[in-house]
Scaffold this active site. Structure first.
Site, PDB file in Angstrom:
ATOM      1  CG  ASN A  92      -1.522   1.356   1.510  1.00 41.97           C
ATOM      2  OD1 ASN A  92      -2.392   1.831   0.801  1.00 41.97           O
ATOM      3  ND2 ASN A  92      -1.037   2.007   2.570  1.00 41.97           N
ATOM      4  CE1 TYR A 158       1.440   8.122  -6.603  1.00 46.24           C
ATOM      5  CE2 TYR A 158      -0.243   8.880  -8.143  1.00 46.24           C
ATOM      6  CZ  TYR A 158       0.119   8.154  -7.020  1.00 46.24           C
ATOM      7  OH  TYR A 158      -0.824   7.445  -6.326  1.00 46.24           O
ATOM      8  CE  LYS A 162       1.036   4.596  -6.802  1.00 46.17           C
ATOM      9  NZ  LYS A 162       1.050   3.515  -5.777  1.00 46.17           N
TER      10      LYS A 162
END
Length: 249
Positions: A92, A158, A162
């Site tokens: 997470n 980011y 991802k």
């Protein structure tokens, strides 16, 4: 479904000192799992573990910097030593560290963003795979982002990290399918995690995605999907992306 569908299981949730990770690790404990609460902040992981224990659950608080492979391996090994094995890992931890154009982005912040969102998944996978194989089955879940599938301006590091995590999820699933270890991604959408001072967390529609509306959720809103993914059959889906967003990826 049993009231304790994770009874007898051992789970690690990284970045579980607050936000979505906190909600997920508490839900796994309530579902019967022995859980390791891990994040960088000692006080945060100890507080969450104490909440779980006060509710009758079993929890370890292990501070860990997931960008340090040795620290990750030590955290995983300690979990296995104390709880006797490992069945479920939710990667997470992560975050967007800069809002800037590619031209003006700080190279060190770019590297840090990739490290915490992508490289940490590699470190965690290497540390947990032998223990999951020893069980004869297991589940690895990654916390993805819609921006890893479609991109978004000014957060290129980011988005790239991802996107890499999504492909890493798929490749890891391919490598582990013969061991009955499934690997899947969750995309939560916009969720309250870092609140501005005085901001009240509430579910509401936001017009912040180029004119397309998206609900901002509370951390507990991700729990039903996190539980569904954790309790899927061992021969269930793998290399899949599960989304809570309100738009096509």
């Amino acid at each position: 479904m049993s009231e304790k569908p994770l009874e007898g299981k051992v789970a690690i949730v990284t970045g579980s000192g607050r936000g979505m990770g906190r909600s997920i690790v508490k839900a796994y404990a309530e579902a019967g799992a022995k859980v390791t609460v891990t994040a960088r902040t000692v006080e945060a992981v100890e507080a969450v573990a104490a909440e779980i224990k006060a509710s009758g659950g079993q929890a370890l608080a292990i501070p860990c910097d997931i960008t340090n492979f040795d620290a990750v391996k030590a955290m995983v090994d300690q979990t296995v030593e104390i709880f006797g094995g490992l069945d479920l890992v939710f990667m997470n931890a992560g975050g967007c560290l800069e809002n800037n154009s590619i031209e003006e982005a700080d190279p060190q912040v770019w590297r840090d963003t990739v490290e915490v969102n992508l490289n940490s998944a590699f470190y965690t996978a290497q540390a947990v795979i032998p223990h999951l194989k020893a069980r004869g089955e297991g589940k690895i879940l990654t916390m993805g982002s819609g921006t890893g599938h479609r991109g978004h301006s000014r957060i290129a590091a980011y988005c790239a990290a991802k996107a890499g995590l999504w492909h890493f999820t798929r490749m890891l699933a391919e490598e582990l399918i013969s061991y009955n270890i499934t690997v899947n991604e969750m995309i939560p959408g916009i969720v309250h995690t870092n609140l501005a001072e005085g901001e009240k967390p509430e579910r509401k529609l936001l017009d912040s995605l180029g004119g397309e509306y998206e609900y901002r959720k509370l951390p507990e809103d991700v729990v039903p999907l996190a539980l569904h993914m954790a309790t899927a059959p061992k021969y269930g889906p793998t290399a899949q992306s599960y989304s809570l967003t309100r738009r096509w990826l």
